[in-house]
Write a protein that holds these residues in place. Structure first.
Motif, PDB file in Angstrom:
ATOM      1  N   GLU A 232      79.657 178.865  10.831  1.00 61.22           N
ATOM      2  CA  GLU A 232      79.027 177.550  10.808  1.00 61.22           C
ATOM      3  C   GLU A 232      78.355 177.291   9.457  1.00 61.22           C
ATOM      4  O   GLU A 232      77.780 178.197   8.858  1.00 61.22           O
ATOM      5  N   THR A 233      78.417 176.044   9.012  1.00 65.97           N
ATOM      6  CA  THR A 233      77.739 175.619   7.789  1.00 65.97           C
ATOM      7  C   THR A 233      77.074 174.271   8.042  1.00 65.97           C
ATOM      8  O   THR A 233      77.711 173.336   8.542  1.00 65.97           O
ATOM      9  N   TYR A 234      75.818 174.175   7.683  1.00 66.84           N
ATOM     10  CA  TYR A 234      75.070 172.933   7.865  1.00 66.84           C
ATOM     11  C   TYR A 234      74.392 172.560   6.551  1.00 66.84           C
ATOM     12  O   TYR A 234      73.801 173.413   5.873  1.00 66.84           O
ATOM     13  N   LYS A 235      74.496 171.266   6.194  1.00 62.47           N
ATOM     14  CA  LYS A 235      73.892 170.785   4.944  1.00 62.47           C
ATOM     15  C   LYS A 235      73.066 169.540   5.205  1.00 62.47           C
ATOM     16  O   LYS A 235      73.440 168.681   5.997  1.00 62.47           O
ATOM     17  N   MET A 236      71.943 169.439   4.479  1.00 58.32           N
ATOM     18  CA  MET A 236      71.131 168.229   4.413  1.00 58.32           C
ATOM     19  C   MET A 236      70.936 167.881   2.946  1.00 58.32           C
ATOM     20  O   MET A 236      70.693 168.783   2.129  1.00 58.32           O
ATOM     21  N   SER A 237      71.039 166.602   2.609  1.00 54.17           N
ATOM     22  CA  SER A 237      70.920 166.219   1.197  1.00 54.17           C
ATOM     23  C   SER A 237      70.232 164.875   1.052  1.00 54.17           C
ATOM     24  O   SER A 237      70.176 164.071   1.995  1.00 54.17           O
ATOM     25  N   GLY A 238      69.706 164.637  -0.135  1.00 53.84           N
ATOM     26  CA  GLY A 238      69.044 163.374  -0.432  1.00 53.84           C
ATOM     27  C   GLY A 238      68.528 163.360  -1.856  1.00 53.84           C
ATOM     28  O   GLY A 238      68.492 164.384  -2.540  1.00 53.84           O
ATOM     29  N   TRP A 239      68.130 162.171  -2.308  1.00 50.93           N
ATOM     30  CA  TRP A 239      67.610 162.010  -3.667  1.00 50.93           C
ATOM     31  C   TRP A 239      66.228 162.625  -3.797  1.00 50.93           C
ATOM     32  O   TRP A 239      65.365 162.442  -2.930  1.00 50.93           O
ATOM     33  N   GLU A 240      66.039 163.355  -4.878  1.00 51.83           N
ATOM     34  CA  GLU A 240      64.725 163.855  -5.252  1.00 51.83           C
ATOM     35  C   GLU A 240      64.310 163.040  -6.475  1.00 51.83           C
ATOM     36  O   GLU A 240      64.707 163.328  -7.606  1.00 51.83           O
ATOM     37  N   ILE A 241      63.554 161.983  -6.229  1.00 56.34           N
ATOM     38  CA  ILE A 241      63.299 161.001  -7.287  1.00 56.34           C
ATOM     39  C   ILE A 241      62.126 161.374  -8.176  1.00 56.34           C
ATOM     40  O   ILE A 241      61.836 160.678  -9.150  1.00 56.34           O
ATOM     41  N   PHE A 242      61.457 162.467  -7.874  1.00 56.24           N
ATOM     42  CA  PHE A 242      60.301 162.874  -8.668  1.00 56.24           C
ATOM     43  C   PHE A 242      60.332 164.377  -8.883  1.00 56.24           C
ATOM     44  O   PHE A 242      60.297 165.151  -7.929  1.00 56.24           O
TER      45      PHE A 242
END
Length: 223
Positions: A135-145
């Motif tokens: 199993e592989t799980y990913k979470m991602s998002g912008w790091e604006i600072f």
């Protein structure tokens, strides 16, 4: 009659160490990263802490950019964190990692030829990855600072080291894949993350990353 004076030998003065005005800026940094804050609110309406997925660990960052006017450095970077296993996966073979890819800008104030004060601002996309079995799980998002403060110490015309600390924050919005929590990590009855298989994280919360380390960089083709 006195003997003639010894012949005069002229020795050229060593070339002073100075920062090049323009150069290709490449290098790497070793650091230690720690996460804080939360990633989202889970199915029980409780905050899912960052420590449930990743805990502190060493990291490596690679940089490539350009030195402009001696003191200004726009650059691209990739940071990979070899994070320790999160609480949700205790007792299993799960591994956790963190990746940040982005664009940054550095400015050196003070004596750029010897040791100057180094500041950095950057922005990027953070991805948290957990793998367990197949199993592989990913979470991602912008790091604006992301703010970095430290020093640039010039050891030669084309080589510097830069001890530096960073602090950054962001919110994870996107997911990919799925993963099962371990028995020890499921004591509250939850066995999977709230959002899986590309479903967006609807109640994402702010996390914080703090790191400290030292980089080494070359000013290639510098003049």
């Amino acid at each position: 009659m006195p003997p003639p004076p010894p012949p005069f030998e002229y020795a050229e003065a060593p070339e002073p160490v100075h920062a090049p005005r323009y150069a290709l800026y490449v290098g790497a940094s070793l650091r230690y990263l720690g996460f804080g804050g939360n990633f989202y609110r889970n199915q029980n309406r409780e905050l899912e802490t960052s420590g449930n997925f990743v805990r502190s660990g060493p990291g490596l960052e690679l940089n490539v950019g350009a030195r402009l006017g001696r003191k200004y450095i726009p650059f691209l970077f990739w940071e990979h964190g070899f994070m320790r296993q999160g609480h949700r996966f205790e007792g299993s073979d799960a591994t956790s990692s963190s990746d940040l890819v982005g664009l940054g800008f550095r400015y050196i104030a003070g004596d750029v030829d010897r040791a100057g004060f180094l500041s950095e601002l950057s922005i990027g996309i953070r991805t948290i990855t957990v793998k367990k079995g197949g199993e592989t799980y990913k979470m991602s998002g912008w790091e604006i600072f992301r703010l970095g403060l430290g020093a640039e110490i010039r050891l030669s015309k084309l080589f510097t080291i830069s001890p530096m600390g960073h602090i950054s924050s962001g919110v994870l919005n996107d997911t990919d894949g799925d993963i099962t929590f371990s028995a020890e990590g499921s004591r509250d009855g939850l066995t999977h993350p709230t959002s899986i298989h590309g479903r967006g994280i609807q109640d994402g919360k702010a996390y914080v990353v703090v790191s400290i380390g030292c980089g080494a960089h070359f000013d290639l083709f510098g003049k």
